[in-house]
Write an enzyme that holds these catalytic residues in place. Structure first.
Site, PDB file in Angstrom:
ATOM      1  N   SER A  93       0.811  -1.210   0.000  1.00 25.31           N
ATOM      2  CA  SER A  93       0.000   0.000   0.000  1.00 25.31           C
ATOM      3  C   SER A  93       0.856   1.277   0.000  1.00 25.31           C
ATOM      4  O   SER A  93       1.557   1.554  -0.962  1.00 25.31           O
ATOM      5  CB  SER A  93      -0.964  -0.037   1.190  1.00 25.31           C
ATOM      6  OG  SER A  93      -1.927   0.974   1.114  1.00 25.31           O
TER       7      SER A  93
ATOM      8  N   ASP B 242      10.248   4.885 -10.341  1.00 26.77           N
ATOM      9  CA  ASP B 242       9.789   5.386 -11.644  1.00 26.77           C
ATOM     10  C   ASP B 242      10.475   6.681 -12.052  1.00 26.77           C
ATOM     11  O   ASP B 242      10.626   6.958 -13.247  1.00 26.77           O
ATOM     12  CB  ASP B 242       8.270   5.583 -11.622  1.00 26.77           C
ATOM     13  CG  ASP B 242       7.516   4.277 -11.768  1.00 26.77           C
ATOM     14  OD1 ASP B 242       8.166   3.210 -11.728  1.00 26.77           O
ATOM     15  OD2 ASP B 242       6.283   4.305 -11.924  1.00 26.77           O
TER      16      ASP B 242
ATOM     17  N   LYS C  33      -0.618  -4.409  -3.087  1.00 22.55           N
ATOM     18  CA  LYS C  33      -1.906  -3.894  -2.605  1.00 22.55           C
ATOM     19  C   LYS C  33      -2.050  -2.473  -3.117  1.00 22.55           C
ATOM     20  O   LYS C  33      -1.521  -1.524  -2.532  1.00 22.55           O
ATOM     21  CB  LYS C  33      -1.955  -3.955  -1.070  1.00 22.55           C
ATOM     22  CG  LYS C  33      -3.347  -3.728  -0.469  1.00 22.55           C
ATOM     23  CD  LYS C  33      -3.618  -2.279  -0.204  1.00 22.55           C
ATOM     24  CE  LYS C  33      -4.950  -2.064   0.478  1.00 22.55           C
ATOM     25  NZ  LYS C  33      -5.296  -0.631   0.615  1.00 22.55           N
TER      26      LYS C  33
END
Length: 528
Positions: A293, A304, A318
């Site tokens: 999460s 990224d 999740k």
């Protein structure tokens, strides 16, 4: 046809038409149809079941059953779970202030938290809590025991303590007080020569980023040159805390995470909003299967943007957004309303169509995962299965090592060593036992930072196992010897110096941490 016949026919047609319209209405409103069935079944149970049942429990079970058909992360917060949710979010609870662990059928105190009621009353590491308000703790899980020890402020709880060296157990009645829950409990310089800092973030709550900033400031004052951020086992929390944490390391304007749902009202994009923090600090993030999460949001954003490296194992996966809808003062519904996407556009959520595989944390096959590319260097990254690390390093224990851990062998030995209750420990004097400038007594060794687990320590540990009647297979012991040495060293330093020092010596031989140190120059190159 007589007048009576005409009236009867008209009534039949009317009711038939009404019935057909009703049937059509039901047919196009399956939700209402389902609700009617729930009401009917509830009524039948209440009136005809062979024994009386708590209506509220039945209602709660029906709600949970409905949510179970949606996804694994939509859930109902009843009064009890609402309280735990609030404790995790606010970073505090009302209780005694002790860390506990179930060791076989014993509920053992790992440590009291300094300044809390348990600490002031002299509860010690190794104490066994045999009863809570007269109820035996043998059948309780550690979670069940924790719930019984916590409660409302200024209420009392009586615990029965069995302490080594005392003939009989004794009772303590303790008044519950507010206990802080640190979500960033440990930070230190993991490599002094390279000035590599280490911070462990256990969970996300309301104050997590404030705690993180305090740790970062302290390490910066110690001339930290790079950072290992450990998110292993961190199951997440509020998304805004994840956004603020990523913002510490990303430049202003960088996309951190996006939300996309069926209802456009839940579509959001979150960007870094500040500069002048730690944007130029070389960074490696550690993850494992317990990372989920909010933790995955941070790791995904750093990866990224090619801002740092990620080391460890695939995270949980999740990536569903829960919106909490209050139902009453002490009940709420946490309903999935959107999905998270990392800055490259990849979904975090792992497939949960086969729940058994999902709960067993089975890795998603690469062939079934979405492929994206990082935003600066174009490195290939995978979605729909959590965050896959740049460098995979598995950290697992041998079964025998874990068996000794569950029996409390390392903790018990470390505690005894720290209290000079083993033959070897009686030959040592600890730093806190010496006054400044004093020499140790003749024939005594000074416990120093370079203490290692030698064959002499292993023999002392084996003698403790025999005394504690903990049996072991010599071949399995020798096979797991390196792991056993690491656990013994951690517990000795925890007992003699501090719990944080125990964590530090453990992390210094952790293969995941060692890999992070190795690849730190590569992470630093991202900043050039």
């Amino acid at each position: 046809m007589t007048a009576r016949s005409k009236i009867t026919a008209s009534l039949v047609l009317f009711f038939l038409g009404f019935f057909l319209v009703g049937q059509a209405s039901i047919a196009i409103d399956p939700w209402e149809q389902g609700l009617n069935k729930v009401v009917l079944i509830s009524s039948l149970v209440k009136q005809n079941y062979y024994e009386d049942k708590d209506s509220q429990k039945l209602a709660f079970a029906a709600i949970r059953g409905m949510l179970d058909t949606l996804d694994p992360h939509s859930y109902f917060l009843d009064p009890e779970s609402s309280l735990r949710f609030a404790e995790d979010y606010t970073g505090k609870y009302y209780g005694l202030g002790i860390q506990i662990q179930k060791q076989e059928d014993r509920l053992v105190v790992i440590a009291p938290i300094e300044g809390t009621p348990a600490w002031r009353l002299g509860i010690q590491p190794g104490d066994v809590i045999t009863h809570i308000d007269g109820e035996s703790t043998k059948p309780m899980s550690s979670v069940e025991a924790m719930q019984k020890l916590r409660g409302e402020k200024d209420t009392k709880v009586t615990i029965t303590i069995q302490r080594e060296g005392l003939d009989k157990p004794f009772d303590l009645t303790i008044t519950r007080e507010e206990i802080p829950l640190a979500s960033v409990p440990y930070s230190f310089m993991i490599d002094e020569s390279k000035k590599i800092g280490y911070i462990f973030v256990r969970s996300f709550g309301r104050n997590t980023v404030d705690e993180l900033e305090a740790k970062l400031k302290s390490l910066s004052q110690a001339k930290m040159a790079s950072l290992i951020l450990d998110l292993r086992g961190n199951t997440g929390g509020p998304v805004f805390q994840a956004v603020d944490m990523a913002d510490e390391f990303l430049p202003k304007g960088a996309l951190i995470v996006s939300m996309r749902g069926r209802n456009p009202a839940y579509n959001r994009d979150f960007y870094a909003s500040r500069n002048g923090q730690y944007e130029n600090l070389p960074l490696v993030i550690l993850i494992n299967q317990g990372t989920a999460s909010a933790s995955e949001i941070v790791a995904g954003a750093i990866m990224d943007h090619d801002r740092g490296l990620v080391v460890g194992e695939d995270s949980w996966g999740k990536g569903l957004v829960q919106t909490v809808f209050p139902l009453s003062a002490d009940m709420a519904l946490a309903l999935t309303t959107a999905r998270y996407l990392t800055p490259s556009g990849r979904l975090i959520q792992r497939d949960f169509s086969h729940l058994e595989d999902y709960y067993l944390a089975k890795k998603a096959p690469d062939s079934q995962r979405d492929v994206k590319y990082t935003l600066k260097k174009g490195r290939k990254v995978l979605g729909e299965g959590g965050i896959s690390p740049d460098y995979e390093v598995k950290s697992t224990y041998k079964i025998f090592t874990v068996e000794l851990m569950f029996k409390g062998a390392y903790f018990g030995y470390g505690r005894r060593f720290g209290q000079h209750q083993t033959p070897l420990s009686k030959k040592y004097v600890f730093p806190q036992e010496l006054k400044a400038g004093d020499a140790p007594p003749a024939g005594m060794k000074v416990f120093e930072a370079g203490f290692e687990v030698t064959p002499e320590v292993i023999e002392d540990f084996k003698a403790y196992l025999d005394q504690a009647k903990i049996t072991y297979d010599p071949d399995k012991f020798n096979d797991a010897l390196d792991e056993i040495k690491g656990e013994i060293k951690r517990e000795i330093f925890s007992s003699v110096v501090s719990p944080e020092e125990g964590v530090k010596v453990s992390r210094q031989v952790d293969p995941v941490v060692l890999k992070a140190i190795e690849v730190m120059p590569e992470a630093a190159a991202f900043l050039k």
